[in-house]
Design a protein around this motif. Structure first.
Motif, PDB file in Angstrom:
ATOM      1  N   GLU A  18       0.654  -1.261   0.117  1.00 25.74           N
ATOM      2  CA  GLU A  18      -0.438  -0.048   0.069  1.00 25.74           C
ATOM      3  C   GLU A  18       0.785   1.459  -0.511  1.00 25.74           C
ATOM      4  OE1 GLU A  18      -3.149  -0.135   2.766  1.00 25.74           O
ATOM      5  OE2 GLU A  18      -3.627  -2.326   2.531  1.00 25.74           O
ATOM      6  N   ASP A  19       0.421   2.343  -0.516  1.00 26.42           N
ATOM      7  CA  ASP A  19       1.136   3.688  -0.467  1.00 26.42           C
ATOM      8  C   ASP A  19       0.857   4.186   0.396  1.00 26.42           C
ATOM      9  OD1 ASP A  19       2.901   5.677  -1.903  1.00 26.42           O
ATOM     10  OD2 ASP A  19       0.808   6.487  -3.048  1.00 26.42           O
ATOM     11  N   ILE A  20       1.530   4.444   1.461  1.00 34.16           N
ATOM     12  CA  ILE A  20       1.026   5.063   2.319  1.00 34.16           C
ATOM     13  C   ILE A  20       1.758   6.127   2.392  1.00 34.16           C
ATOM     14  CG2 ILE A  20       0.916   5.425   4.779  1.00 34.16           C
ATOM     15  CD1 ILE A  20      -0.553   2.965   4.388  1.00 34.16           C
ATOM     16  N   ILE A  21       0.814   8.083   2.533  1.00 35.79           N
ATOM     17  CA  ILE A  21       1.729   8.760   2.929  1.00 35.79           C
ATOM     18  C   ILE A  21       1.989   9.451   4.416  1.00 35.79           C
ATOM     19  CG2 ILE A  21       1.351  11.355   1.790  1.00 35.79           C
ATOM     20  CD1 ILE A  21      -0.510  10.687   0.214  1.00 35.79           C
ATOM     21  N   ASP A  22       3.556   9.016   4.806  1.00 35.97           N
ATOM     22  CA  ASP A  22       3.833   9.783   6.197  1.00 35.97           C
ATOM     23  C   ASP A  22       4.063  11.086   6.600  1.00 35.97           C
ATOM     24  OD1 ASP A  22       4.593   9.426   8.252  1.00 35.97           O
ATOM     25  OD2 ASP A  22       6.358   7.730   8.023  1.00 35.97           O
ATOM     26  N   LEU A  23       3.235  11.364   7.528  1.00 33.53           N
ATOM     27  CA  LEU A  23       3.076  12.924   7.772  1.00 33.53           C
ATOM     28  C   LEU A  23       3.292  12.411   9.164  1.00 33.53           C
ATOM     29  CD1 LEU A  23       0.417  14.604   5.556  1.00 33.53           C
ATOM     30  CD2 LEU A  23       2.439  14.514   5.538  1.00 33.53           C
ATOM     31  N   GLY A  24       3.417  11.759   9.724  1.00 29.83           N
ATOM     32  CA  GLY A  24       3.570  11.064  11.458  1.00 29.83           C
ATOM     33  C   GLY A  24       4.983  11.928  11.660  1.00 29.83           C
ATOM     34  N   MET A  25       5.919  11.365  11.015  1.00 26.78           N
ATOM     35  CA  MET A  25       7.331  11.750  11.698  1.00 26.78           C
ATOM     36  C   MET A  25       7.929  12.988  11.592  1.00 26.78           C
ATOM     37  SD  MET A  25      10.692   9.201  12.279  1.00 26.78           S
ATOM     38  CE  MET A  25      12.079   9.875  13.441  1.00 26.78           C
ATOM     39  N   GLY A  26       8.908  13.952  12.553  1.00 21.96           N
ATOM     40  CA  GLY A  26       8.944  15.553  11.937  1.00 21.96           C
ATOM     41  C   GLY A  26      10.282  14.941  11.341  1.00 21.96           C
ATOM     42  N   ASN A  27      10.562  14.553  10.058  1.00 18.89           N
ATOM     43  CA  ASN A  27      11.634  13.446   9.557  1.00 18.89           C
ATOM     44  C   ASN A  27      11.700  14.376   7.908  1.00 18.89           C
ATOM     45  OD1 ASN A  27      13.813  12.333  10.066  1.00 18.89           O
ATOM     46  ND2 ASN A  27      13.435  10.986   9.729  1.00 18.89           N
ATOM     47  N   PRO A  28      12.957  15.431   8.392  1.00 20.37           N
ATOM     48  CA  PRO A  28      12.702  15.963   6.980  1.00 20.37           C
ATOM     49  C   PRO A  28      13.462  15.612   5.623  1.00 20.37           C
ATOM     50  CG  PRO A  28      13.951  17.403   8.658  1.00 20.37           C
ATOM     51  CD  PRO A  28      13.813  16.108   9.465  1.00 20.37           C
ATOM     52  N   ASP A  29      12.630  15.516   4.503  1.00 17.72           N
ATOM     53  CA  ASP A  29      13.433  14.778   3.814  1.00 17.72           C
ATOM     54  C   ASP A  29      13.948  15.412   2.509  1.00 17.72           C
ATOM     55  OD1 ASP A  29      10.817  17.058   3.191  1.00 17.72           O
ATOM     56  OD2 ASP A  29      10.623  16.175   1.266  1.00 17.72           O
ATOM     57  N   GLN A  30      14.706  16.684   2.720  1.00 16.23           N
ATOM     58  CA  GLN A  30      15.401  16.741   2.000  1.00 16.23           C
ATOM     59  C   GLN A  30      16.809  17.018   2.642  1.00 16.23           C
ATOM     60  OE1 GLN A  30      14.089  18.906  -1.060  1.00 16.23           O
ATOM     61  NE2 GLN A  30      12.720  17.457  -0.401  1.00 16.23           N
ATOM     62  N   PRO A  31      17.478  16.686   1.987  1.00 11.95           N
ATOM     63  CA  PRO A  31      19.397  16.777   2.001  1.00 11.95           C
ATOM     64  C   PRO A  31      19.827  18.159   2.456  1.00 11.95           C
ATOM     65  CG  PRO A  31      19.638  17.161  -0.858  1.00 11.95           C
ATOM     66  CD  PRO A  31      18.015  16.975   0.052  1.00 11.95           C
ATOM     67  N   PRO A  32      20.830  17.579   3.278  1.00  9.73           N
ATOM     68  CA  PRO A  32      21.175  19.243   3.723  1.00  9.73           C
ATOM     69  C   PRO A  32      21.757  19.998   2.672  1.00  9.73           C
ATOM     70  CG  PRO A  32      22.487  17.311   5.151  1.00  9.73           C
ATOM     71  CD  PRO A  32      21.151  16.721   3.402  1.00  9.73           C
ATOM     72  N   PRO A  33      22.233  21.079   2.766  1.00 14.55           N
ATOM     73  CA  PRO A  33      22.604  22.397   1.500  1.00 14.55           C
ATOM     74  C   PRO A  33      23.987  21.571   0.993  1.00 14.55           C
ATOM     75  CG  PRO A  33      22.061  23.327   3.255  1.00 14.55           C
ATOM     76  CD  PRO A  33      22.376  22.410   3.836  1.00 14.55           C
ATOM     77  N   PRO A  34      24.410  21.280  -0.618  1.00 12.48           N
ATOM     78  CA  PRO A  34      25.719  20.645  -0.868  1.00 12.48           C
ATOM     79  C   PRO A  34      27.208  21.475   0.003  1.00 12.48           C
ATOM     80  CG  PRO A  34      23.877  21.617  -2.678  1.00 12.48           C
ATOM     81  CD  PRO A  34      23.795  22.103  -1.696  1.00 12.48           C
ATOM     82  N   HIS A  35      27.416  22.596  -0.325  1.00  4.75           N
ATOM     83  CA  HIS A  35      28.257  22.811   1.030  1.00  4.75           C
ATOM     84  C   HIS A  35      29.455  22.093   1.497  1.00  4.75           C
ATOM     85  CE1 HIS A  35      25.879  25.738   3.099  1.00  4.75           C
ATOM     86  NE2 HIS A  35      26.361  26.121   3.760  1.00  4.75           N
TER      87      HIS A  35
END
Length: 409
Positions: free
Chosen positions: A31-48
């Protein structure tokens, strides 16, 4: 041997575990679950920042034990941040300790200053470590309201007047996880004056200082005159620079509390991996446009979610800060409580949220929604929720049938 360990007995079952188990089972079934439960950023840190980590890790000498209190350069960078952001001068040697995230810092300071039976004041609802950091080490917690208003101040006064033993510390968290409440300098000024008068320490969690959307940037408690006589403040790079897994945070403020934390940490850890600390220094000292981009990203996601859910029939207050929405359960489903509603939302709308009960019993009328999916996924979540809320009757009937089946002999 079947005895239960004393400290474990003081920890209730993890409230999020039931929803997490359902989520894992659904995903295992495809099943495709849209997870809005955990406060876990989905973006990477800035390249520098990543580049600085790689550069530092390439140094053969960088892989030895680091410093428990944090490398000097990182403590100096944190002092520079406090100066430019809050106008507060900090001594990197005696008023700053680098922690393995703000959560570890709070827990270890609780260990350093709490004797068995000591009483601590903590908001409810609040991030679990704010209360359980003290409970784990034998302390007790008296809850006070989470909103920074007159009711909070009245409850604080009652708690000091009527508690036996007298409280030793007060925990603050603004901008707040999970409620997104924001405090102003006037509120902090009253709290600092009260705690100085009554001899209470203040532990302020400022992890969301840079995730704000309206009005002035959230202030630091340490801006208030006299705050450093009683207060320590915790910050984190996790959300500001998308570095949650790096585990870099700080404790700043009162020298006695900082020394106590540093002493406990000296027995427990050697600090974060040195290249991580070097890269964290680059984050604080480097270009800050990336922080503006993170803030803009969460603002855009917030507005997409709030506006879309309103059209779906779910009115959610627009948070002024943090990466969370503190959402009241729709009235027609409020009788389910936060765990029941979260489970139903997961099974029927394929959307995972955090039950408010996990942040304290006064959160049971709400769920926390994390802005941790892109706009496309948030819009999909809105469509799923809209379809569910349009006719929740069949799902409720199935739920009642399941309960009856379990009660049957």
């Amino acid at each position: 041997m079947d005895q239960e360990f004393h400290r474990i007995k003081r920890l209730p079952p993890y409230v999020f575990a039931e929803v997490n188990a359902m989520k894992a089972k659904a995903r295992a079934a495809g099943e495709d679950i849209i997870d809005l439960g955990m406060g876990n950023p989905d973006q990477p840190p800035p390249p520098h920042i990543i580049a600085k980590l790689a550069e530092a890790a390439a140094n053969p000498k960088a892989h030895r034990y680091s410093m428990s209190r944090g490398i000097p350069g990182l403590r100096k960078a944190q002092a520079a941040y406090y100066k430019r952001r809050f106008g507060v001068d900090l001594d990197p040697e005696s008023e700053i300790v680098v922690t393995l995230g703000s959560k570890e810092g709070l827990a270890n300071l609780a260990s350093a200053i709490t004797s068995p039976g000591d009483l601590v004041l903590a908001p409810n609802p609040s991030y679990p470590i704010h209360a359980f950091g003290f409970i784990i080490v034998g302390g007790s917690v008296r809850h006070i309201p989470a909103k920074p208003d007159d009711a909070f101040l009245d409850a604080l006064e009652r708690a000091v007047r009527h508690s036996v033993p007298k409280p030793v510390a007060l925990v603050l968290n603004f901008p707040s996880n999970p409620t997104a409440h924001v405090a102003d300098r006037a509120f902090y000024k009253e709290v600092v004056a009260f705690c100085r008068h009554h001899g209470l320490y203040i532990l302020s969690d400022l992890a969301y200082a840079e995730i704000y959307f309206e009005g002035e940037p959230p202030p630091s408690l340490l801006e208030v005159e006299g705050a450093r006589e009683v207060a320590v403040e915790f910050t984190s790079l996790s959300k500001t620079y998308n570095m949650p897994g790096w585990r870099v945070g700080f404790a700043c403020g009162n020298k006695k509390l900082i020394a106590a934390l540093a002493r406990v940490k000296s027995y427990l850890d050697y600090g974060a991996f040195t290249p991580v600390q070097v890269a964290a220094t680059a984050a604080l000292n480097g270009p800050q446009a990336c922080v503006d981009e993170v803030r803009a990203l969460y603002r855009e996601r917030r507005d997409t979610l709030i506006d879309g859910m309103a059209q779906a029939g779910w009115e959610i207050p627009r948070p002024p800060a943090t990466m969370f929405c503190w959402a009241p359960i729709p009235p027609e489903l409020a009788h389910l409580g936060s765990i029941g509603f979260s489970k139903l939302l997961l099974s029927e709308a394929k959307v995972a949220v955090a039950p408010g009960l996990g942040f304290g019993e006064h959160g049971d009328s709400h769920v926390r929604i994390g802005l941790v999916e892109n706009k496309h996924r948030i819009r999909q979540a809105i469509r799923n929720v809209k379809q569910f809320l349009a006719d929740p009757g069949p799902a409720l009937a199935r739920l009642d049938a399941d309960k009856e089946a379990k009660r049957a002999p």
